[in-house]
Design a protein around this motif. Structure first.
Motif, PDB file in Angstrom:
ATOM      1  N   GLN A  44      39.392  47.857  41.245  1.00  0.00           N
ATOM      2  CA  GLN A  44      39.271  47.011  40.173  1.00  0.00           C
ATOM      3  C   GLN A  44      39.469  45.661  40.654  1.00  0.00           C
ATOM      4  OE1 GLN A  44      42.281  46.429  36.771  1.00  0.00           O
ATOM      5  NE2 GLN A  44      40.435  47.692  35.611  1.00  0.00           N
ATOM      6  N   LEU A  45      38.575  44.666  40.112  1.00  0.00           N
ATOM      7  CA  LEU A  45      38.724  43.358  40.703  1.00  0.00           C
ATOM      8  C   LEU A  45      38.888  42.369  39.479  1.00  0.00           C
ATOM      9  CD1 LEU A  45      36.748  44.775  42.763  1.00  0.00           C
ATOM     10  CD2 LEU A  45      36.302  42.605  43.935  1.00  0.00           C
ATOM     11  N   TYR A  72      28.298  38.948  37.738  1.00  0.00           N
ATOM     12  CA  TYR A  72      28.749  39.787  39.087  1.00  0.00           C
ATOM     13  C   TYR A  72      28.610  41.209  39.090  1.00  0.00           C
ATOM     14  CZ  TYR A  72      31.042  35.142  39.282  1.00  0.00           C
ATOM     15  OH  TYR A  72      31.281  33.699  39.440  1.00  0.00           O
ATOM     16  N   VAL A  73      28.681  41.598  37.814  1.00  0.00           N
ATOM     17  CA  VAL A  73      28.569  43.141  37.580  1.00  0.00           C
ATOM     18  C   VAL A  73      27.222  43.565  38.174  1.00  0.00           C
ATOM     19  CG1 VAL A  73      28.487  45.441  36.005  1.00  0.00           C
ATOM     20  CG2 VAL A  73      30.331  43.578  35.978  1.00  0.00           C
ATOM     21  N   LYS A  74      26.242  42.769  37.733  1.00  0.00           N
ATOM     22  CA  LYS A  74      24.841  43.054  38.080  1.00  0.00           C
ATOM     23  C   LYS A  74      24.529  43.155  39.603  1.00  0.00           C
ATOM     24  CE  LYS A  74      23.246  43.848  33.924  1.00  0.00           C
ATOM     25  NZ  LYS A  74      22.683  45.150  33.483  1.00  0.00           N
ATOM     26  N   THR A  75      25.561  42.285  39.985  1.00  0.00           N
ATOM     27  CA  THR A  75      25.130  41.755  41.559  1.00  0.00           C
ATOM     28  C   THR A  75      25.685  43.099  42.540  1.00  0.00           C
ATOM     29  OG1 THR A  75      25.374  39.469  41.015  1.00  0.00           O
ATOM     30  CG2 THR A  75      25.792  40.085  43.516  1.00  0.00           C
ATOM     31  N   VAL A  76      26.581  43.787  42.188  1.00  0.00           N
ATOM     32  CA  VAL A  76      27.380  44.945  42.784  1.00  0.00           C
ATOM     33  C   VAL A  76      26.327  45.927  43.559  1.00  0.00           C
ATOM     34  CG1 VAL A  76      28.662  46.810  42.773  1.00  0.00           C
ATOM     35  CG2 VAL A  76      29.335  44.919  41.623  1.00  0.00           C
ATOM     36  N   ASP A  77      25.207  46.316  42.626  1.00  0.00           N
ATOM     37  CA  ASP A  77      24.033  47.152  43.324  1.00  0.00           C
ATOM     38  C   ASP A  77      23.189  46.414  44.232  1.00  0.00           C
ATOM     39  OD1 ASP A  77      23.030  46.319  41.024  1.00  0.00           O
ATOM     40  OD2 ASP A  77      22.397  48.124  40.430  1.00  0.00           O
ATOM     41  N   SER A  78      23.287  45.074  44.279  1.00  0.00           N
ATOM     42  CA  SER A  78      22.296  44.320  45.127  1.00  0.00           C
ATOM     43  C   SER A  78      22.558  44.532  46.532  1.00  0.00           C
ATOM     44  CB  SER A  78      22.198  43.021  44.779  1.00  0.00           C
ATOM     45  OG  SER A  78      23.362  42.256  45.108  1.00  0.00           O
ATOM     46  N   PRO A  79      21.347  44.333  47.686  1.00  0.00           N
ATOM     47  CA  PRO A  79      21.541  44.580  48.797  1.00  0.00           C
ATOM     48  C   PRO A  79      22.628  43.460  49.541  1.00  0.00           C
ATOM     49  CG  PRO A  79      19.044  44.716  48.315  1.00  0.00           C
ATOM     50  CD  PRO A  79      19.995  44.201  46.943  1.00  0.00           C
ATOM     51  N   THR A 110      36.895  40.475  28.611  1.00  0.00           N
ATOM     52  CA  THR A 110      37.737  40.609  29.830  1.00  0.00           C
ATOM     53  C   THR A 110      37.296  40.030  31.112  1.00  0.00           C
ATOM     54  OG1 THR A 110      37.252  42.753  30.753  1.00  0.00           O
ATOM     55  CG2 THR A 110      38.809  42.721  29.022  1.00  0.00           C
ATOM     56  N   VAL A 111      38.044  39.894  32.300  1.00  0.00           N
ATOM     57  CA  VAL A 111      37.382  39.167  33.573  1.00  0.00           C
ATOM     58  C   VAL A 111      37.767  40.341  34.676  1.00  0.00           C
ATOM     59  CG1 VAL A 111      37.726  36.811  32.783  1.00  0.00           C
ATOM     60  CG2 VAL A 111      39.583  38.084  33.882  1.00  0.00           C
ATOM     61  N   LEU A 112      37.891  41.449  34.239  1.00  0.00           N
ATOM     62  CA  LEU A 112      37.834  42.533  35.026  1.00  0.00           C
ATOM     63  C   LEU A 112      36.641  43.196  35.634  1.00  0.00           C
ATOM     64  CD1 LEU A 112      41.385  44.105  33.583  1.00  0.00           C
ATOM     65  CD2 LEU A 112      41.057  42.813  35.627  1.00  0.00           C
ATOM     66  N   ILE A 113      36.399  43.532  36.627  1.00  0.00           N
ATOM     67  CA  ILE A 113      35.435  44.228  37.274  1.00  0.00           C
ATOM     68  C   ILE A 113      35.847  45.576  37.885  1.00  0.00           C
ATOM     69  CG2 ILE A 113      33.270  44.227  38.981  1.00  0.00           C
ATOM     70  CD1 ILE A 113      33.369  41.208  38.782  1.00  0.00           C
ATOM     71  N   ASN A 114      35.096  46.639  37.244  1.00  0.00           N
ATOM     72  CA  ASN A 114      35.396  48.120  37.550  1.00  0.00           C
ATOM     73  C   ASN A 114      34.333  48.826  38.520  1.00  0.00           C
ATOM     74  OD1 ASN A 114      37.969  48.246  36.142  1.00  0.00           O
ATOM     75  ND2 ASN A 114      36.531  48.281  34.150  1.00  0.00           N
ATOM     76  N   ILE A 115      34.677  49.203  39.675  1.00  0.00           N
ATOM     77  CA  ILE A 115      33.733  49.819  40.579  1.00  0.00           C
ATOM     78  C   ILE A 115      34.169  51.083  40.943  1.00  0.00           C
ATOM     79  CG2 ILE A 115      32.606  49.510  42.925  1.00  0.00           C
ATOM     80  CD1 ILE A 115      33.384  46.559  42.782  1.00  0.00           C
ATOM     81  N   SER A 116      33.198  51.870  40.846  1.00  0.00           N
ATOM     82  CA  SER A 116      33.474  53.349  40.977  1.00  0.00           C
ATOM     83  C   SER A 116      32.292  53.737  42.096  1.00  0.00           C
ATOM     84  CB  SER A 116      33.540  54.167  39.804  1.00  0.00           C
ATOM     85  OG  SER A 116      32.199  54.263  39.390  1.00  0.00           O
ATOM     86  N   VAL A 158      41.654  41.939  44.231  1.00  0.00           N
ATOM     87  CA  VAL A 158      41.557  43.292  44.186  1.00  0.00           C
ATOM     88  C   VAL A 158      42.918  43.487  43.318  1.00  0.00           C
ATOM     89  CG1 VAL A 158      41.737  45.638  44.995  1.00  0.00           C
ATOM     90  CG2 VAL A 158      40.077  43.795  46.192  1.00  0.00           C
ATOM     91  N   THR A 159      42.787  44.284  42.177  1.00  0.00           N
ATOM     92  CA  THR A 159      44.095  44.466  41.331  1.00  0.00           C
ATOM     93  C   THR A 159      44.361  45.863  41.378  1.00  0.00           C
ATOM     94  OG1 THR A 159      42.613  44.722  39.389  1.00  0.00           O
ATOM     95  CG2 THR A 159      43.657  42.586  39.817  1.00  0.00           C
ATOM     96  N   LYS A 160      43.353  46.750  41.698  1.00  0.00           N
ATOM     97  CA  LYS A 160      43.769  48.163  41.891  1.00  0.00           C
ATOM     98  C   LYS A 160      42.734  48.802  43.202  1.00  0.00           C
ATOM     99  CE  LYS A 160      42.524  52.640  39.277  1.00  0.00           C
ATOM    100  NZ  LYS A 160      42.013  53.410  38.233  1.00  0.00           N
ATOM    101  N   PRO A 161      43.381  48.907  44.272  1.00  0.00           N
ATOM    102  CA  PRO A 161      42.804  49.211  45.561  1.00  0.00           C
ATOM    103  C   PRO A 161      42.110  50.707  45.160  1.00  0.00           C
ATOM    104  CG  PRO A 161      45.055  48.311  45.909  1.00  0.00           C
ATOM    105  CD  PRO A 161      44.942  48.693  44.545  1.00  0.00           C
ATOM    106  N   ALA A 162      41.091  51.097  45.925  1.00  0.00           N
ATOM    107  CA  ALA A 162      40.458  52.234  45.925  1.00  0.00           C
ATOM    108  C   ALA A 162      41.360  53.230  46.861  1.00  0.00           C
ATOM    109  CB  ALA A 162      39.165  52.210  46.668  1.00  0.00           C
ATOM    110  N   THR A 163      41.574  54.270  46.196  1.00  0.00           N
ATOM    111  CA  THR A 163      42.351  55.617  46.980  1.00  0.00           C
ATOM    112  C   THR A 163      41.594  56.902  47.020  1.00  0.00           C
ATOM    113  OG1 THR A 163      43.372  56.211  44.744  1.00  0.00           O
ATOM    114  CG2 THR A 163      44.621  54.544  46.005  1.00  0.00           C
TER     115      THR A 163
END
Length: 496
Positions: A44-45, A72-79, A110-116, A158-163
């Motif tokens: 999470q960012l 920014y969310v739309k940008t995540v899956d861009s090259p 919110t201003v949080l971006i969740n990436i999975s 990064v507010t929630k690092p990937a584990t």
């Protein structure tokens, strides 16, 4: 159909429903086992605006951030974001292929971006999630930086690092099993309804009432021992089968309350419905009630009465109709009651002509004057016309319906055949009914086990005579026994 009909359908087809449920459970279990596990790692960012910190600037920065987060969310899956992550990890996939594993989202206001990230390896999933988050931070910093060279007004943290995920996120075995069970149940119910809709066999009273409103004289439960022990006297006196024929005898008396039907013709729509055993046992039951009974085997194509009763069939009905012998010499006494049997005799080439002759009509009239009741076992209605022809000479007809043996349209044809010749249909007997289930008709009350053999038969003198397997006494008097003429009703038959 109402709710009771659906309940009856489910009770009738419960094996099918259970089988489809188990099949659905098995298929879903196999799918869960064969599906390769998938692991999901999340990060999470937080999106922030760099400013001096005044209240007005903070409010404007928050509004700006919320407006930019969707982009920014739309940008995540861009090259722009994924290719640096691929290069960092040294992955052998393209940005387009990796985009299918990466999902980004944000919550409203919110201003949080969740990436999975989904991957078959838990370690790889966590590594890709961290790489994508780092790449997104650098990409946004580059995209938002002013041309003047100043620092970007937007900062991602990064507010929630990937584990590394401890357990797979798919397949959901429990959910799959539940869905498979529900799918099997739905498929089973649909199959049961279709099977019942397409199956037009008569299975019970409900099906019978769709065709005719004729009185139901009796319901005889299927007995697997009946093939070896078809006679009423071969079962315990208080068995369900014996009680069914006594009930048939009683209901027949009510159906013939006027007493005009001294001769009862027993027939069916098709062979194999149990008309011969019904006719034979009905005659035995009436004789046990103290009446004098004459049982005639008029099925001149497949005679069975003599086989059931163990009597000689070489001379009988056809012998009398052809004038080769008088009926007085052809009747055979059976059992200890006043039951006399006229077997079929030799099978003729023209059964219909013999049964429809004046000689047959006169013979029935003579027997009616000598006996209290005459029971005739006739051929089935649909294959031949014998029963329809013979029904015009009798007082009433009893139609045996073998459940699961006859189809509804065949039963309708048989009823139409009787109606065309204006036969007096006294009622219907449901035969071969199941002992349990939605189509069961009889109710047990203090029945003995049906496997018990009757050990003795009471005579009018109070003595008990041992019986053999056929239901006849071992020391049965022959027909030439010099007893009073009243003992043998056939001795009173006039020859006119």
């Amino acid at each position: 159909m109402d709710l009771r009909d659906y309940v009856r359908i489910l009770r009738r087809n419960w094996i099918l429903v259970v089988a489809t449920m188990l099949a659905g459970l098995l298929v879903s279990g196999l799918v869960s086992i064969l599906t390769k596990p998938t692991y999901t790692s999340e990060t999470q960012l937080f999106v922030a605006i760099q400013n001096s910190g005044s209240a007005q600037e903070l409010q404007q920065g928050n509004t700006f951030s919320q407006a930019r987060v969707q982009s920014y969310v739309k940008t995540v899956d861009s090259p722009v974001v994924l290719q640096p992550a691929i290069d960092t990890l040294g992955l052998s996939v393209t940005a387009e292929e990796l985009s299918k594993q990466v999902k980004a989202s944000t919550d409203l206001n919110t201003v949080l971006i969740n990436i999975s990230v989904d991957d078959h390896s838990p370690v790889q999933a966590a590594a890709i999630a961290r790489a994508v988050a780092d790449s997104l931070i650098h990409a946004i910093d580059s995209l938002e930086r002013p041309k003047s060279g100043d620092s970007s007004p937007v900062r991602l943290s990064v507010t929630k690092p990937a584990t590394v995920p401890p357990a797979p996120s798919a397949p959901h075995t429990t959910l799959n099993l539940l869905l498979g069970l529900l799918a099997g149940l739905a498929l089973g119910v649909i199959a049961a309804v279709l099977r019942t809709t397409l199956d037009n066999r008569v299975r019970g009273e409900v099906d019978l009432r769709r065709i005719t409103d004729s009185p139901l004289l009796g319901a005889i439960t299927f007995d697997q021992d009946a093939a070896k022990k078809p006679l009423l006297t071969q079962t315990a006196s208080q068995s369900r089968r014996a009680e069914s024929f006594r009930q048939l005898r009683t209901n027949l008396q009510f159906a013939n309350v006027s007493g005009r039907a001294k001769t009862v013709l027993v027939t069916s729509s098709l062979p194999g419905e149990g008309k011969s055993t019904t006719a034979t046992n009905l005659a035995i039951a009436i004789a046990q009630a103290g009446q004098s009974v004459c049982l005639i085997d008029a099925d001149l194509r497949r005679p069975m009465v003599s086989e059931y009763l163990g009597l000689d069939s070489n001379a009988g009905l056809t012998t009398a109709l052809l004038g080769a012998a008088d009926v007085n010499d052809l009747l055979q006494n059976w059992g200890e009651d006043q039951l006399f049997v006229l077997t079929s005799g030799q099978i003729p080439p023209n059964p219909s002509e013999l049964l429809g002759s004046e000689e047959m009509k006169d013979l029935i009239a003579r027997l009616e004057r000598a006996f209290d009741t005459v029971v005739i076992d006739a051929p089935p209605l649909l294959p031949v016309t014998d029963a329809a022809v013979l029904s015009q000479y009798v007082g009433g007809v009893v139609l045996v319906v073998g459940t699961t043996k006859v189809k509804q349209h065949d039963l309708q044809k048989a009823l139409n055949a009787l109606s065309m010749v204006e036969s007096n249909l006294l009622g219907v007997v449901l035969n071969l009914l199941p002992g349990k289930g939605p189509d069961a008709y009889t109710y047990g009350y203090g029945y003995y086990g049906q496997d018990k053999e009757p050990r003795s038969t009471s005579t009018s003198s109070g003595q008990y005579i041992e019986t053999d397997g056929s239901g006849r006494s071992q020391d049965r008097a022959s027909i030439n026994d010099p007893r009073p003429a009243s003992t043998y009703p056939y001795a009173q038959i006039d020859r006119s």
